[in-house]
Design a protein around this motif. Structure first.
Motif, PDB file in Angstrom:
ATOM      1  N   LEU A 177       0.830  -1.216   0.000  1.00  0.00           N
ATOM      2  CA  LEU A 177       0.000   0.000   0.000  1.00  0.00           C
ATOM      3  C   LEU A 177       0.859   1.259   0.000  1.00  0.00           C
ATOM      4  CD1 LEU A 177      -2.935  -0.850   2.456  1.00  0.00           C
ATOM      5  CD2 LEU A 177      -3.087  -0.417  -0.006  1.00  0.00           C
ATOM      6  N   ILE A 178       1.942   1.234   0.762  1.00  0.00           N
ATOM      7  CA  ILE A 178       2.841   2.394   0.798  1.00  0.00           C
ATOM      8  C   ILE A 178       3.422   2.667  -0.583  1.00  0.00           C
ATOM      9  CG2 ILE A 178       5.050   3.227   1.702  1.00  0.00           C
ATOM     10  CD1 ILE A 178       4.347   1.776   4.335  1.00  0.00           C
ATOM     11  N   VAL A 179       3.868   1.596  -1.282  1.00  0.00           N
ATOM     12  CA  VAL A 179       4.409   1.759  -2.636  1.00  0.00           C
ATOM     13  C   VAL A 179       3.322   2.223  -3.596  1.00  0.00           C
ATOM     14  CG1 VAL A 179       5.432   0.527  -4.593  1.00  0.00           C
ATOM     15  CG2 VAL A 179       6.258   0.091  -2.273  1.00  0.00           C
ATOM     16  N   LEU A 180       2.117   1.681  -3.460  1.00  0.00           N
ATOM     17  CA  LEU A 180       0.995   2.099  -4.302  1.00  0.00           C
ATOM     18  C   LEU A 180       0.731   3.595  -4.167  1.00  0.00           C
ATOM     19  CD1 LEU A 180      -1.705  -0.711  -3.985  1.00  0.00           C
ATOM     20  CD2 LEU A 180      -1.035   0.412  -6.106  1.00  0.00           C
ATOM     21  N   ILE A 181       0.744   4.065  -2.932  1.00  0.00           N
ATOM     22  CA  ILE A 181       0.469   5.492  -2.690  1.00  0.00           C
ATOM     23  C   ILE A 181       1.573   6.361  -3.271  1.00  0.00           C
ATOM     24  CG2 ILE A 181       0.248   7.246  -0.887  1.00  0.00           C
ATOM     25  CD1 ILE A 181      -1.057   5.042   0.866  1.00  0.00           C
ATOM     26  N   ILE A 182       2.835   5.997  -3.021  1.00  0.00           N
ATOM     27  CA  ILE A 182       3.957   6.804  -3.510  1.00  0.00           C
ATOM     28  C   ILE A 182       3.974   6.843  -5.034  1.00  0.00           C
ATOM     29  CG2 ILE A 182       6.474   6.978  -3.623  1.00  0.00           C
ATOM     30  CD1 ILE A 182       6.588   5.721  -0.832  1.00  0.00           C
ATOM     31  N   MET A 183       3.839   5.677  -5.681  1.00  0.00           N
ATOM     32  CA  MET A 183       3.876   5.647  -7.139  1.00  0.00           C
ATOM     33  C   MET A 183       2.633   6.286  -7.746  1.00  0.00           C
ATOM     34  SD  MET A 183       5.617   1.947  -7.989  1.00  0.00           S
ATOM     35  CE  MET A 183       5.612   2.312  -9.749  1.00  0.00           C
ATOM     36  N   GLY A 184       1.492   6.166  -7.045  1.00  0.00           N
ATOM     37  CA  GLY A 184       0.285   6.832  -7.524  1.00  0.00           C
ATOM     38  C   GLY A 184       0.435   8.342  -7.514  1.00  0.00           C
ATOM     39  N   VAL A 185       1.007   8.867  -6.439  1.00  0.00           N
ATOM     40  CA  VAL A 185       1.256  10.309  -6.348  1.00  0.00           C
ATOM     41  C   VAL A 185       2.219  10.771  -7.440  1.00  0.00           C
ATOM     42  CG1 VAL A 185       2.320  12.109  -4.913  1.00  0.00           C
ATOM     43  CG2 VAL A 185       0.760  10.446  -3.884  1.00  0.00           C
ATOM     44  N   MET A 186       3.180   9.901  -7.790  1.00  0.00           N
ATOM     45  CA  MET A 186       4.156  10.253  -8.821  1.00  0.00           C
ATOM     46  C   MET A 186       3.624  10.032 -10.231  1.00  0.00           C
ATOM     47  SD  MET A 186       7.705   8.872  -7.092  1.00  0.00           S
ATOM     48  CE  MET A 186       8.703   9.683  -8.343  1.00  0.00           C
ATOM     49  N   GLY A 187       2.354   9.612 -10.339  1.00  0.00           N
ATOM     50  CA  GLY A 187       1.703   9.582 -11.634  1.00  0.00           C
ATOM     51  C   GLY A 187       1.766   8.276 -12.391  1.00  0.00           C
ATOM     52  N   TYR A 188       2.064   7.160 -11.710  1.00  0.00           N
ATOM     53  CA  TYR A 188       2.110   5.878 -12.408  1.00  0.00           C
ATOM     54  C   TYR A 188       0.737   5.210 -12.371  1.00  0.00           C
ATOM     55  CZ  TYR A 188       7.096   6.110 -13.092  1.00  0.00           C
ATOM     56  OH  TYR A 188       8.342   6.496 -13.525  1.00  0.00           O
ATOM     57  N   THR A 189       0.480   4.351 -13.342  1.00  0.00           N
ATOM     58  CA  THR A 189      -0.811   3.678 -13.415  1.00  0.00           C
ATOM     59  C   THR A 189      -0.973   2.716 -12.251  1.00  0.00           C
ATOM     60  OG1 THR A 189       0.041   1.880 -14.790  1.00  0.00           O
ATOM     61  CG2 THR A 189      -0.800   3.821 -15.936  1.00  0.00           C
ATOM     62  N   LYS A 190      -2.208   2.396 -11.951  1.00  0.00           N
ATOM     63  CA  LYS A 190      -2.495   1.491 -10.831  1.00  0.00           C
ATOM     64  C   LYS A 190      -1.885   0.119 -11.075  1.00  0.00           C
ATOM     65  CE  LYS A 190      -7.002   0.366 -12.875  1.00  0.00           C
ATOM     66  NZ  LYS A 190      -8.459   0.413 -12.710  1.00  0.00           N
ATOM     67  N   ARG A 191      -1.828  -0.326 -12.334  1.00  0.00           N
ATOM     68  CA  ARG A 191      -1.279  -1.644 -12.626  1.00  0.00           C
ATOM     69  C   ARG A 191       0.223  -1.681 -12.342  1.00  0.00           C
ATOM     70  NH1 ARG A 191       1.328  -4.261 -16.792  1.00  0.00           N
ATOM     71  NH2 ARG A 191       0.885  -6.494 -16.958  1.00  0.00           N
ATOM     72  N   THR A 192       0.955  -0.712 -12.860  1.00  0.00           N
ATOM     73  CA  THR A 192       2.399  -0.668 -12.624  1.00  0.00           C
ATOM     74  C   THR A 192       2.694  -0.545 -11.136  1.00  0.00           C
ATOM     75  OG1 THR A 192       2.780   0.349 -14.787  1.00  0.00           O
ATOM     76  CG2 THR A 192       4.526   0.582 -13.153  1.00  0.00           C
ATOM     77  N   SER A 193       1.941   0.312 -10.443  1.00  0.00           N
ATOM     78  CA  SER A 193       2.153   0.520  -9.008  1.00  0.00           C
ATOM     79  C   SER A 193       1.846  -0.753  -8.216  1.00  0.00           C
ATOM     80  CB  SER A 193       1.266   1.666  -8.510  1.00  0.00           C
ATOM     81  OG  SER A 193       1.519   2.852  -9.226  1.00  0.00           O
ATOM     82  N   PHE A 194       0.771  -1.435  -8.574  1.00  0.00           N
ATOM     83  CA  PHE A 194       0.376  -2.651  -7.840  1.00  0.00           C
ATOM     84  C   PHE A 194       1.404  -3.760  -8.023  1.00  0.00           C
ATOM     85  CE2 PHE A 194      -1.830  -6.778  -7.819  1.00  0.00           C
ATOM     86  CZ  PHE A 194      -2.331  -6.772  -6.522  1.00  0.00           C
ATOM     87  N   LEU A 195       1.825  -4.008  -9.275  1.00  0.00           N
ATOM     88  CA  LEU A 195       2.774  -5.087  -9.536  1.00  0.00           C
ATOM     89  C   LEU A 195       4.129  -4.803  -8.897  1.00  0.00           C
ATOM     90  CD1 LEU A 195       1.944  -5.909 -13.270  1.00  0.00           C
ATOM     91  CD2 LEU A 195       1.166  -7.085 -11.207  1.00  0.00           C
ATOM     92  N   ALA A 196       4.554  -3.541  -8.900  1.00  0.00           N
ATOM     93  CA  ALA A 196       5.809  -3.184  -8.227  1.00  0.00           C
ATOM     94  C   ALA A 196       5.648  -3.276  -6.711  1.00  0.00           C
ATOM     95  CB  ALA A 196       6.241  -1.777  -8.630  1.00  0.00           C
ATOM     96  N   GLY A 197       4.483  -2.890  -6.203  1.00  0.00           N
ATOM     97  CA  GLY A 197       4.252  -2.907  -4.757  1.00  0.00           C
ATOM     98  C   GLY A 197       4.268  -4.294  -4.154  1.00  0.00           C
TER      99      GLY A 197
END
Length: 489
Positions: A238-258
């Motif tokens: 969730l922390i990675v999802l929030i950080i990457m979401g704020v930085m403008g990445y798609t939910k898919r990229t953020s979720f798989l990286a998270g």
């Protein structure tokens, strides 16, 4: 572990890897500290537990992403980038612990400064060796695989011994030895030759962990271990999802990286062991951290293996973590629209050849690849390339596929190809679809779908050679005394 950490990966993922890595370390440490204090642990114990929860297993993630062929994808490169940042942070912490554990309060500041100076000298020396000595030395050693392997082992032992002489742990020196070799062209050769030795010695690492784990003393700590494990499995992603979401990445990229941070690292266990050796925490706390490691490593492995299934289930909920207009991947997928007549997916040797041939014949083609480095390099050559991953169900929403006559998939994966065909036809695409098969069995399977042709690269290459031979043998030729045919041209 160090052999897996090519520092050039941080350059390729750049700002996102650094900010996500450091941001996750800070937020996870803070949240873990509060949870530890709320559960009744002392400040020092809570701090050690919190720091141990922040680091994820680079070895496990590299292995899983490699097996899934996602190591070169955008989320794979971002994940490896911030995992390297995490490992560098834990190495710095371990260096500091080596000094703090040997100091009393009166000399703490002095020893901290001396240790920092020693660490800077060691890092600078290794950097200079990486830049000026090791590349040439490994190139010379690579003439013999046995010599290269022996040199690598000797180099690791040398730096481990030097690290101990300077007051650090041997793990720090061994890790830095691996990092110094990871940036050479022979990293994979060294790693493959040492894999049996690594796996053999890894047995003793876990035997040692098991021997220090007294389950009779952990009964009261099991509920705490489950709470911390839940935080690592759910909170870290969730922390990675929030950080990457704020930085403008798609939910898919953020979720798989998270998902790659949903476990603790081998370094977390080594870190806890050092804390126990210097007397900061008890054996029970080491056992607690080890138990969290066993739980999270076991469960997160399956979360990563089935990451795409999880994404399909959670995609509607994950929308909250994505900006209305994600811009983080625009630098990768931001070409101006052109009057394309074809889309080529997968720009390996086969795909690049098809892309170039189409454009040479006056058929403007758009290339698509899932490796950000490939996209960047091909764009520098003036080619029209977009970033896209076939495993992304929304890939065609960002491509002008409705206006092209041909969609050619050169990725030899039956499942992805069949899914692509179904998606395109269900969205009303009327153009030609060509897919690539690995062999005749795959070709027969793909032919059952609504595709216009199935490409077999090796068969096509053989047919091309046959045509070339037919052309050559019709030309005047010379025969040797032995009667052998000499083909030229």
């Amino acid at each position: 572990m160090g052999l897996k950490l090519d520092l050039n990966l941080i350059k390729s993922t750049g700002r996102i890897a650094l900010l996500t890595g450091l941001g996750q370390v800070v937020f996870t440490s803070a949240a873990g500290l509060l949870i530890g204090l709320a559960l009744g642990f002392s400040g020092v114990q809570s701090l050690y537990i919190a720091v141990a929860l922040t680091f994820s297993s680079t070895i496990i993630i590299v292995k899983l992403l490699t097996d899934k062929k996602e190591i070169d994808s955008l989320h794979g490169q971002i994940a490896i980038g911030f995992l390297i940042v995490q490992d560098l942070v834990v190495i710095l912490i371990m260096i500091m612990l080596s000094a703090v554990g040997k100091s009393d309060d009166s000399s703490l500041l002095k020893d901290f400064a001396v240790t920092s100076l020693k660490g800077a000298v060691l890092a600078a020396a290794i950097y200079l060796l990486m830049k000026w000595v090791i590349p040439g030395l490994t190139h010379f050693q690579a003439r013999s695989q046995e010599l290269l392997s022996l040199f690598s082992i000797a180099w690791a032992i040398l730096l481990a011994s030097l690290s101990e002489l300077m007051g650090f742990s041997s793990e720090v020196g061994a890790f830095l030895a691996g990092v110094s070799l990871a940036s050479t062209p022979f990293r994979e050769a060294i790693s493959s030759r040492l894999v049996s030795l690594r796996d053999f010695l890894l047995l003793f690492f876990f035997i040692n962990l098991g021997s220090t784990l007294d389950l009779s003393q952990l009964g009261a700590l099991v509920p705490a271990a489950l709470i911390f494990s839940f935080f690592v499995l759910i909170g870290n992603p969730l922390i990675v999802l929030i950080i990457m979401g704020v930085m403008g990445y798609t939910k898919r990229t953020s979720f798989l990286a998270g998902l790659t941070v949903a476990q603790i690292s081998e370094f977390s266990l080594i870190f806890a062991g050092i804390g126990y050796q210097v007397g900061h925490i008890s054996a029970e706390i080491v056992g607690l951290i080890t138990l969290v490691g066993l739980i999270t490593i076991g469960l997160s492995t399956y979360m990563i293996l089935y990451s795409h299934v999880l994404y399909k289930w959670l995609a509607p909920v994950l929308q909250v973590f994505e900006r209305q207009t994600p811009y983080g991947e625009k630098s990768i997928a931001a070409n101006a629209l052109h009057a394309y007549k074809a889309i080529v997916i997968g720009l390996g040797r086969f795909g690049s050849a098809i892309y170039d041939n189409l454009n040479t014949q006056g058929i403007p083609a758009l290339g698509v690849d899932f490796d950000p480095k490939v996209v960047k390099n091909l764009r520098k050559q003036g080619r029209h390339i977009e970033y896209g991953d076939l495993e992304d169900p929304d890939i065609f929403e960002r491509l002008p596929y409705q206006h092209v006559d041909f969609i050619i998939n050169t990725v030899p994966d039956d499942d992805l190809a069949s899914l692509m065909i179904k998606n395109l036809r269900s969205q009303g695409y009327k153009g030609y679809i060509l897919v690539t098969a690995k062999n005749l069995k795959s070709a027969a399977r793909l032919s059952a779908y609504d595709t216009d042709d199935v490409l077999l690269p090796f068969t096509m290459a053989a047919e091309g050679i046959n045509l070339r031979l037919e052309k050559l043998v019709t030309q005047p030729r010379r025969r040797s005394v032995t009667g052998n045919l000499h083909l030229s041209g």
